[in-house]
Design a protein around this motif. Structure first.
Motif, PDB file in Angstrom:
ATOM      1  N   ILE A  66      89.794  84.499  26.926  1.00 46.70           N
ATOM      2  CA  ILE A  66      89.200  84.567  25.821  1.00 46.70           C
ATOM      3  C   ILE A  66      89.599  84.724  24.381  1.00 46.70           C
ATOM      4  O   ILE A  66      89.478  84.240  23.539  1.00 46.70           O
ATOM      5  N   LEU A  67      91.056  85.748  24.707  1.00 43.60           N
ATOM      6  CA  LEU A  67      91.753  85.920  23.305  1.00 43.60           C
ATOM      7  C   LEU A  67      92.274  84.504  22.980  1.00 43.60           C
ATOM      8  O   LEU A  67      92.393  84.443  21.527  1.00 43.60           O
ATOM      9  N   SER A  68      92.713  83.515  23.666  1.00 41.55           N
ATOM     10  CA  SER A  68      93.102  82.190  23.632  1.00 41.55           C
ATOM     11  C   SER A  68      92.256  81.563  22.703  1.00 41.55           C
ATOM     12  O   SER A  68      92.346  80.864  21.712  1.00 41.55           O
ATOM     13  N   ILE A  69      90.783  81.584  22.950  1.00 41.76           N
ATOM     14  CA  ILE A  69      89.967  80.897  22.299  1.00 41.76           C
ATOM     15  C   ILE A  69      89.693  81.541  21.012  1.00 41.76           C
ATOM     16  O   ILE A  69      89.302  80.849  20.213  1.00 41.76           O
ATOM     17  N   CYS A  83      82.307  85.423  22.700  1.00 42.77           N
ATOM     18  CA  CYS A  83      83.453  85.819  23.377  1.00 42.77           C
ATOM     19  C   CYS A  83      84.063  87.218  23.038  1.00 42.77           C
ATOM     20  O   CYS A  83      84.300  87.887  24.129  1.00 42.77           O
ATOM     21  N   LEU A  84      83.562  87.659  21.884  1.00 43.76           N
ATOM     22  CA  LEU A  84      83.879  88.981  21.511  1.00 43.76           C
ATOM     23  C   LEU A  84      82.879  90.066  22.524  1.00 43.76           C
ATOM     24  O   LEU A  84      83.480  91.146  22.870  1.00 43.76           O
ATOM     25  N   GLU A  85      81.708  89.695  22.575  1.00 38.38           N
ATOM     26  CA  GLU A  85      80.831  90.585  23.377  1.00 38.38           C
ATOM     27  C   GLU A  85      81.228  90.512  24.756  1.00 38.38           C
ATOM     28  O   GLU A  85      81.380  91.775  25.508  1.00 38.38           O
ATOM     29  N   ALA A  86      81.835  89.536  25.497  1.00 39.16           N
ATOM     30  CA  ALA A  86      82.386  89.527  26.503  1.00 39.16           C
ATOM     31  C   ALA A  86      83.765  90.474  26.891  1.00 39.16           C
ATOM     32  O   ALA A  86      83.921  91.267  27.706  1.00 39.16           O
ATOM     33  N   LEU A  87      84.531  90.315  25.849  1.00 37.40           N
ATOM     34  CA  LEU A  87      85.547  91.147  25.692  1.00 37.40           C
ATOM     35  C   LEU A  87      85.520  92.390  25.589  1.00 37.40           C
ATOM     36  O   LEU A  87      86.027  93.360  26.157  1.00 37.40           O
TER      37      LEU A  87
END
Length: 234
Positions: free
Chosen positions: A6-9, A22-26
């Motif tokens: 996720i951080l790579s994306i 992505c941030l919601e998942a993280l």
């Protein structure tokens, strides 16, 4: 590995909707301390700080479309710092408190930034709670008492009749939920920053504490959107 992916994306220049997802998942994953161990690095913290617009000193908050990304990045940082002692130490190294104070100043007189302000204040509360050196930095270097008092004043929409006397408007409607939440986070952060302030040494400090006392009095006369929120505010 999922967090690293996720951080790579997020490190790439992706669409706003993708960044928010992505941030919601993280944010959900970052509630688990075990998941955080491999991803709590300086580089990953900097990725989130960049998305939260904490790396730009001069740029104003102009693009409303980016606001959801900023809010989610701040929420992720809140979870990571709360759950990771490594992240707490990195916050001092990365000068996170100074960047949050700067972002808070950008929120002044801005429309549609309530959530940004609220989670900025929550992060300042967490940092001042969990890291004694950051608490001292806020008090001594970053004019934290002044910055947080102004944020509280803004959240309560204080009007002044005299230097240390706020106007009393008994017909004023209750604060909105967002205004109440911002005021509560500012109060919590102020408590931490002023915790060791037993001795007021300068004229400026004396003024600052009298100014804060007037706002706190006004706060006690203010109601929130519900009885529970009013109780929490007081």
């Amino acid at each position: 590995k999922l967090c690293e992916g996720i951080l790579s994306i997020l490190e790439r220049d992706t669409k706003t909707s993708c960044q928010v997802a992505c941030l919601e998942a993280l944010r959900i994953l970052s509630r688990d301390k075990k998941v955080l161990v491999p991803v709590t690095t300086k580089r990953n913290m900097q990725i989130l700080m960049k998305l939260a617009k904490l790396d730009t000193v001069e740029d104003p908050l102009e693009r409303v479309s980016e606001f959801p990304v900023i809010v989610e990045a701040l929420k992720c940082l809140c979870n990571i710092i709360f759950n990771s002692s490594v992240a707490q130490k990195l916050s001092l190294e990365l000068n996170l408190a100074a960047m949050l104070c700067n972002l808070l100043q950008k929120c002044k007189d801005q429309q549609l930034v309530g959530d940004i302000k609220c989670f900025d204040l929550r992060l300042l509360f967490l940092l001042s709670l969990l890291h004694i050196d950051i608490r001292a930095q806020l008090r001594q270097e970053l004019q934290g008492v002044q910055v947080l008092t102004q944020a509280l004043e803004s959240s309560l929409s204080v009007r002044w009749t005299e230097e240390y006397k706020a106007a009393e408007d008994h017909d004023r409607p209750p604060l909105s939920l967002q205004e109440t939440d911002c005021a509560i986070e500012a109060l919590k952060a102020l408590f931490n920053v002023t915790l060791d302030s037993w001795n007021v040494h300068s004229e400026n400090e004396s003024h600052q504490f009298r100014y804060m006392a007037a706002i706190l009095r006004h706060c006690l006369l203010t109601t929130g959107p519900t009885e529970e929120k009013t109780e929490e505010l007081h």
